[in-house]
Design an enzyme around this catalytic site. Structure first.
Site, PDB file in Angstrom:
ATOM      1  N   ASN A  55      -9.108   0.002   3.258  1.00  6.71           N
ATOM      2  CA  ASN A  55      -9.109  -0.640   1.945  1.00  6.71           C
ATOM      3  C   ASN A  55      -8.015  -1.695   1.806  1.00  6.71           C
ATOM      4  O   ASN A  55      -7.817  -2.244   0.713  1.00  6.71           O
ATOM      5  CB  ASN A  55      -9.006   0.398   0.825  1.00  6.71           C
ATOM      6  CG  ASN A  55      -7.671   1.140   0.816  1.00  6.71           C
ATOM      7  OD1 ASN A  55      -6.918   1.135   1.801  1.00  6.71           O
ATOM      8  ND2 ASN A  55      -7.374   1.792  -0.294  1.00  6.71           N
ATOM      9  N   GLY A 107      -5.088   2.739  -3.585  1.00  6.93           N
ATOM     10  CA  GLY A 107      -6.320   3.355  -4.046  1.00  6.93           C
ATOM     11  C   GLY A 107      -6.066   4.421  -5.084  1.00  6.93           C
ATOM     12  O   GLY A 107      -6.998   4.884  -5.746  1.00  6.93           O
ATOM     13  N   ASP A 161      -0.183   5.214   0.800  1.00  6.58           N
ATOM     14  CA  ASP A 161      -0.390   6.225   1.849  1.00  6.58           C
ATOM     15  C   ASP A 161      -0.469   5.579   3.226  1.00  6.58           C
ATOM     16  O   ASP A 161      -1.253   4.666   3.467  1.00  6.58           O
ATOM     17  CB  ASP A 161      -1.666   7.019   1.562  1.00  6.58           C
ATOM     18  CG  ASP A 161      -1.543   7.836   0.285  1.00  6.58           C
ATOM     19  OD1 ASP A 161      -0.788   8.812   0.294  1.00  6.58           O
ATOM     20  OD2 ASP A 161      -2.179   7.469  -0.716  1.00  6.58           O
ATOM     21  N   ASP A 179       0.859  -1.180   0.000  1.00  6.41           N
ATOM     22  CA  ASP A 179       0.000   0.000   0.000  1.00  6.41           C
ATOM     23  C   ASP A 179       0.902   1.239   0.000  1.00  6.41           C
ATOM     24  O   ASP A 179       2.082   1.165   0.382  1.00  6.41           O
ATOM     25  CB  ASP A 179      -0.880  -0.024   1.252  1.00  6.41           C
ATOM     26  CG  ASP A 179      -1.643   1.266   1.444  1.00  6.41           C
ATOM     27  OD1 ASP A 179      -2.355   1.680   0.513  1.00  6.41           O
ATOM     28  OD2 ASP A 179      -1.502   1.874   2.530  1.00  6.41           O
ATOM     29  N   ASP A 224      -2.255  -0.349   5.986  1.00  9.97           N
ATOM     30  CA  ASP A 224      -2.598   0.372   7.222  1.00  9.97           C
ATOM     31  C   ASP A 224      -4.062   0.763   7.317  1.00  9.97           C
ATOM     32  O   ASP A 224      -4.527   1.142   8.396  1.00  9.97           O
ATOM     33  CB  ASP A 224      -1.759   1.650   7.336  1.00  9.97           C
ATOM     34  CG  ASP A 224      -2.227   2.732   6.369  1.00  9.97           C
ATOM     35  OD1 ASP A 224      -2.575   3.829   6.812  1.00  9.97           O
ATOM     36  OD2 ASP A 224      -2.249   2.472   5.148  1.00  9.97           O
ATOM     37  N   LYS A 229      -8.883  -4.293  -3.545  1.00  9.67           N
ATOM     38  CA  LYS A 229      -7.510  -4.595  -3.922  1.00  9.67           C
ATOM     39  C   LYS A 229      -7.323  -6.109  -4.117  1.00  9.67           C
ATOM     40  O   LYS A 229      -6.585  -6.546  -5.002  1.00  9.67           O
ATOM     41  CB  LYS A 229      -6.536  -4.100  -2.850  1.00  9.67           C
ATOM     42  CG  LYS A 229      -6.394  -2.594  -2.756  1.00  9.67           C
ATOM     43  CD  LYS A 229      -5.372  -2.221  -1.690  1.00  9.67           C
ATOM     44  CE  LYS A 229      -5.246  -0.715  -1.531  1.00  9.67           C
ATOM     45  NZ  LYS A 229      -4.228  -0.331  -0.524  1.00  9.67           N
TER      46      LYS A 229
END
Length: 263
Positions: A210, A44, A11, A9, A207, A184
Site C-alpha cells: 500500500n 493504513g 508498520d 508509513d 515497506d 495513500k
C-alpha cells in the site's frame, strides 16, 4: 526554499518489530522539524490506533486509512466515506462465503463476529485487542475503510465481484478494502493541494504494497531494508530495516538530515 514534507508509513517502517518508535527515529524527526521539514504519518491504520505514535513523535498530521481520511496539524482537511450500499453488498457477499469484516472510521473499529482465529491473529500482529462486535456500524456511522479476514489468494474472488473496491493484502490474515482508484497517494495529493506544497518537496518512507502509489507520487521515495522487493525497486533510496535505525539513516541518505547534527 520550499517546505519539505516527509511521509512515514507505520508498520514495518516507523514502527519497529516490537511496534515501538525507535529513539533514533524520534530524535531524527525532531531534528528535521527544527530544520523546517514537516513530518506526516501515512498509514493504513485509523487515527484511534496511533495516538501513542503521534504523542511520542510530536506528529500532528496524518494520511490515515490508506488516504481516505487526512488531518493536517490536527484539522480534518479531507475524508472519503465508503458508499453504504456498496458496503452492504460486500457484507452480504462475505457472509455467504463465511468471511468476517472489520469496519473503520476515525473513532471506531468493529468486527462482524467474535471468536475468529484470523481476527485474533490480525490484531495481535499490530499489538491490539479483539475489536468490539458490531456488524451494523456502517448503517449507523460513516465508514472510511474495511478489512476482510481471509487466507492469501481468497481476495481474488471479491476483487472480481466487487470492482468498485480494491483489496490490498496487509498481512497473512486479511486485506484492506477501500475504493478502487484511491490510495495513500490520493490523500497525499489532497494535502499537498490544500497546503500549496509542490511535489518536488516531498519524501516518503515505506515497506509494503500500500506504499507503491505513494512512492510513485512523491519526488523522493525511500524503502526500508525490510521492504518488499517491488517496493525497493520503486524507491530512489533503500535504507536499513525498521529495526536498524532505518529512518535515521534514510533521512541522512536523502540529505534531509545533516550527519553533523546527529549525536
Amino acid at each position: 526554499m520550499e517546505k519539505q514534507v516527509v511521509f512515514f508509513d507505520l508498520d514495518g517502517t516507523l514502527l519497529t518489530s516490537d511496534l515501538k518508535v525507535a529513539s533514533s527515529s524520534i530524535e531524527a524527526i525532531h531534528r528535521i522539524r527544527e530544520q523546517g521539514a514537516e513530518p506526516v504519518i501515512a498509514t493504513g491504520r485509523t487515527i484511534m490506533e496511533i495516538g501513542y505514535v503521534m504523542e511520542e513523535t510530536g506528529i500532528q498530521s496524518c494520511v490515515a486509512m490508506n488516504g481516505q481520511y487526512v488531518i493536517y496539524d490536527g484539522e480534518i482537511i479531507y475524508e472519503n466515506p465508503l458508499d453504504v450500499n456498496e458496503v452492504k453488498a460486500l457484507h452480504e457477499g462475505s457472509s455467504r462465503k463465511g468471511h468476517e469484516l472489520a469496519f473503520y472510521n476515525a473513532e471506531n473499529i468493529t468486527v462482524t463476529a467474535g471468536g475468529s482465529d484470523l481476527i485474533t491473529k490480525n490484531y495481535e500482529r499490530v499489538g491490539s485487542v479483539y475489536p468490539p462486535i458490531d456488524d451494523r456500524l456502517y448503517l449507523d456511522e460513516t465508514i472510511h475503510q474495511m478489512l476482510i479476514f481471509c487466507e492469501a489468494g481468497e481476495e481474488a474472488y471479491y476483487q472480481e465481484r466487487f470492482p468498485y473496491f480494491q483489496f490490498v493484502r496487509n498481512s497473512p490474515f486479511g486485506c484492506d478494502i477501500y475504493p478502487a482508484g484511491t490510495s495513500k497517494a490520493t490523500g497525499i495529493e489532497r494535502l499537498l493541494t490544500s497546503k500549496n506544497i509542490p511535489r518536488e518537496s516531498t519524501y516518503a518512507f515505506g515497506d509494503g504494497l500500500n506504499d507503491l502509489e505513494m512512492f510513485q507520487l512523491v519526488e523522493h521515495p525511500i524503502a526500508m531494508g525490510n521492504a518488499l522487493d517491488n517496493v525497493k525497486k520503486a524507491a530512489k533510496y533503500v535504507t536499513n530495516s525498521h529495526d536498524e535505525d532505518g529512518i535515521l539513516n534514510g533521512l541522512l541518505m536523502c540529505g534531509l538530515l545533516d550527519s553533523k547534527l546527529v549525536y
